[in-house]
Design a protein around this motif. Sequence first.
Motif, PDB file in Angstrom:
ATOM      1  N   THR A  67       0.844  -1.211   0.000  1.00 59.81           N
ATOM      2  CA  THR A  67       0.000   0.000   0.000  1.00 59.81           C
ATOM      3  C   THR A  67       0.866   1.243   0.000  1.00 59.81           C
ATOM      4  O   THR A  67       0.608   2.211  -0.712  1.00 59.81           O
ATOM      5  N   HIS A  68       1.919   1.238   0.852  1.00 60.14           N
ATOM      6  CA  HIS A  68       2.864   2.349   0.933  1.00 60.14           C
ATOM      7  C   HIS A  68       4.086   1.866   1.700  1.00 60.14           C
ATOM      8  O   HIS A  68       4.061   0.793   2.315  1.00 60.14           O
ATOM      9  N   THR A  69       5.155   2.661   1.666  1.00 58.37           N
ATOM     10  CA  THR A  69       6.430   2.134   2.159  1.00 58.37           C
ATOM     11  C   THR A  69       6.792   2.626   3.566  1.00 58.37           C
ATOM     12  O   THR A  69       7.971   2.649   3.915  1.00 58.37           O
ATOM     13  N   HIS A  70       5.814   2.995   4.377  1.00 59.60           N
ATOM     14  CA  HIS A  70       6.124   3.208   5.796  1.00 59.60           C
ATOM     15  C   HIS A  70       6.568   1.870   6.386  1.00 59.60           C
ATOM     16  O   HIS A  70       6.097   0.800   5.969  1.00 59.60           O
ATOM     17  N   TRP A  71       7.469   1.959   7.391  1.00 56.19           N
ATOM     18  CA  TRP A  71       8.125   0.751   7.901  1.00 56.19           C
ATOM     19  C   TRP A  71       7.172  -0.382   8.243  1.00 56.19           C
ATOM     20  O   TRP A  71       7.437  -1.555   7.960  1.00 56.19           O
ATOM     21  N   ASP A  72       6.073  -0.021   8.916  1.00 53.54           N
ATOM     22  CA  ASP A  72       5.184  -1.088   9.410  1.00 53.54           C
ATOM     23  C   ASP A  72       4.505  -1.857   8.284  1.00 53.54           C
ATOM     24  O   ASP A  72       3.854  -2.870   8.531  1.00 53.54           O
ATOM     25  N   HIS A  73       4.688  -1.401   7.030  1.00 57.03           N
ATOM     26  CA  HIS A  73       4.079  -2.103   5.890  1.00 57.03           C
ATOM     27  C   HIS A  73       5.120  -2.822   5.013  1.00 57.03           C
ATOM     28  O   HIS A  73       4.749  -3.492   4.049  1.00 57.03           O
ATOM     29  N   ILE A  74       6.401  -2.624   5.357  1.00 59.50           N
ATOM     30  CA  ILE A  74       7.454  -3.276   4.532  1.00 59.50           C
ATOM     31  C   ILE A  74       8.541  -3.969   5.349  1.00 59.50           C
ATOM     32  O   ILE A  74       9.395  -4.646   4.803  1.00 59.50           O
ATOM     33  N   ASN A 152      -6.006   9.004   1.271  1.00 66.15           N
ATOM     34  CA  ASN A 152      -5.365  10.074   2.029  1.00 66.15           C
ATOM     35  C   ASN A 152      -4.458   9.554   3.153  1.00 66.15           C
ATOM     36  O   ASN A 152      -4.906   8.837   4.054  1.00 66.15           O
ATOM     37  N   HIS A 153      -3.173   9.909   3.069  1.00 64.94           N
ATOM     38  CA  HIS A 153      -2.155   9.523   4.059  1.00 64.94           C
ATOM     39  C   HIS A 153      -0.977  10.469   3.809  1.00 64.94           C
ATOM     40  O   HIS A 153      -0.868  11.007   2.707  1.00 64.94           O
ATOM     41  N   PRO A 154      -0.072  10.670   4.768  1.00 65.56           N
ATOM     42  CA  PRO A 154       1.024  11.620   4.511  1.00 65.56           C
ATOM     43  C   PRO A 154       1.937  11.252   3.340  1.00 65.56           C
ATOM     44  O   PRO A 154       2.633  12.113   2.811  1.00 65.56           O
ATOM     45  N   GLY A 174      -4.852  -0.141   3.563  1.00 66.02           N
ATOM     46  CA  GLY A 174      -3.544   0.298   4.061  1.00 66.02           C
ATOM     47  C   GLY A 174      -3.826   1.336   5.130  1.00 66.02           C
ATOM     48  O   GLY A 174      -4.752   1.160   5.927  1.00 66.02           O
ATOM     49  N   ASP A 175      -3.089   2.436   5.144  1.00 67.66           N
ATOM     50  CA  ASP A 175      -3.338   3.488   6.130  1.00 67.66           C
ATOM     51  C   ASP A 175      -4.212   4.571   5.506  1.00 67.66           C
ATOM     52  O   ASP A 175      -3.950   5.017   4.380  1.00 67.66           O
ATOM     53  N   TYR A 176      -5.223   4.977   6.254  1.00 71.51           N
ATOM     54  CA  TYR A 176      -6.182   5.930   5.661  1.00 71.51           C
ATOM     55  C   TYR A 176      -6.819   6.815   6.724  1.00 71.51           C
ATOM     56  O   TYR A 176      -7.359   6.325   7.708  1.00 71.51           O
ATOM     57  N   GLY A 232      -2.699  10.663   9.628  1.00 65.67           N
ATOM     58  CA  GLY A 232      -2.919   9.746   8.508  1.00 65.67           C
ATOM     59  C   GLY A 232      -3.631   8.456   8.853  1.00 65.67           C
ATOM     60  O   GLY A 232      -3.619   7.515   8.058  1.00 65.67           O
ATOM     61  N   HIS A 233      -4.267   8.423  10.023  1.00 62.83           N
ATOM     62  CA  HIS A 233      -4.951   7.184  10.432  1.00 62.83           C
ATOM     63  C   HIS A 233      -6.432   7.426  10.714  1.00 62.83           C
ATOM     64  O   HIS A 233      -6.845   8.539  10.994  1.00 62.83           O
ATOM     65  N   GLY A 234      -7.171   6.338  10.686  1.00 59.23           N
ATOM     66  CA  GLY A 234      -8.612   6.413  10.822  1.00 59.23           C
ATOM     67  C   GLY A 234      -9.096   6.097  12.223  1.00 59.23           C
ATOM     68  O   GLY A 234      -8.327   5.740  13.113  1.00 59.23           O
TER      69      GLY A 234
HETATM   70 ZN   LIG Z   1       1.621   4.795   6.998  1.00 60.34          ZN
END
Ligand SMILES: [Zn+2]
Length: 295
Positions: A67-74, A152-154, A174-176, A232-234
């Motif tokens: 979804t995106h490359t923030h650490w917690d996703h990769i 929408n996320h940073p 992902g993060d939204y 950036g979170h819901g």
């Molecule tokens: Zn994120």
Amino acid sequence: MKFKFWGVRGSIPTPGPRTVKYGGNTTCIEVNNASNDLLVLDAGTGIFALAQTLLGRAPIVAHILITHTHWDHIQGLPFFLPLLSAQNQIHLYGGMDPVTQTGIERALTAQLQYSYFPIIETQLKAKVHYHTVRPGETLQIGSTLVTPTVLNHPVLNFGYRLDDSDGSSLFFTGDYETPSNPYAADDADYASNQQFIEAKLREVHAAMHGVDALIIDSSYTDAEYAKKTGWGHGTYSAAIRLARQVQARKLFLTHHEPTRSDQELETIFQEVLAKAGAVDFEIYLAREGVDYIPT
Ligand SMILES: [Zn+2]
Ligand SMILES: [Zn+2]
């Protein structure tokens, strides 16, 4: 299509007795589709446990959608053991970073350097295929049509909708964070911003419409969100509102806030359910290791 969470936690892994029931790994979802392809949504630390189940199976073809490359996703990606066997083919999908203009290969090249990891990218034995994902451009992976939508996320973050030939569907955010207008109603820029946000929301709702399983970043309670707006979170309440708007069948609340224990999660969940009142969809707290069917 069926799916299983291997990581349900946001930001940082949280192992230990406080999180043993729902799980402490960061974001990762395994999807098995009607044509028996392995799809993986995000590569947080949960992907290591998923990789353990693949040992002894070869050749492996895996389609990993980031979804995106923030650490917690990769951060689990270097530990996806099928990368180390020459028989395997790993497809990695993700967006182009608008700042560095690098494709999703950056998720591996950034981590696989001797300063950070004992193996470098050129030492991976599997054939790795990188695919740049673009908004609205669909991908066909076996029986599954994948439609990415920017959320929408940073940083650039793709939500993925998966429609399988067996008729089942899921959407993972992902993060939204639901976008909101930063201008006061009497500001000159308010109206144009509001127009932009409303158009974006219409696009997001259309992308999620009628989905069987809606898997949403639900990091915060409303009280917590008041102090974390713009991160950036819901929230739980935004997730329920969204599921209602898009007529989802099942709602999965995930990206659990890292300080939250199992007990705290369940207490909040009961409050969330009570506040939601009557809904015509099922609501679950995402839990690692459970097989779910979207429909
Ligand atoms: Zn994120
Ligand atoms: Zn995250």
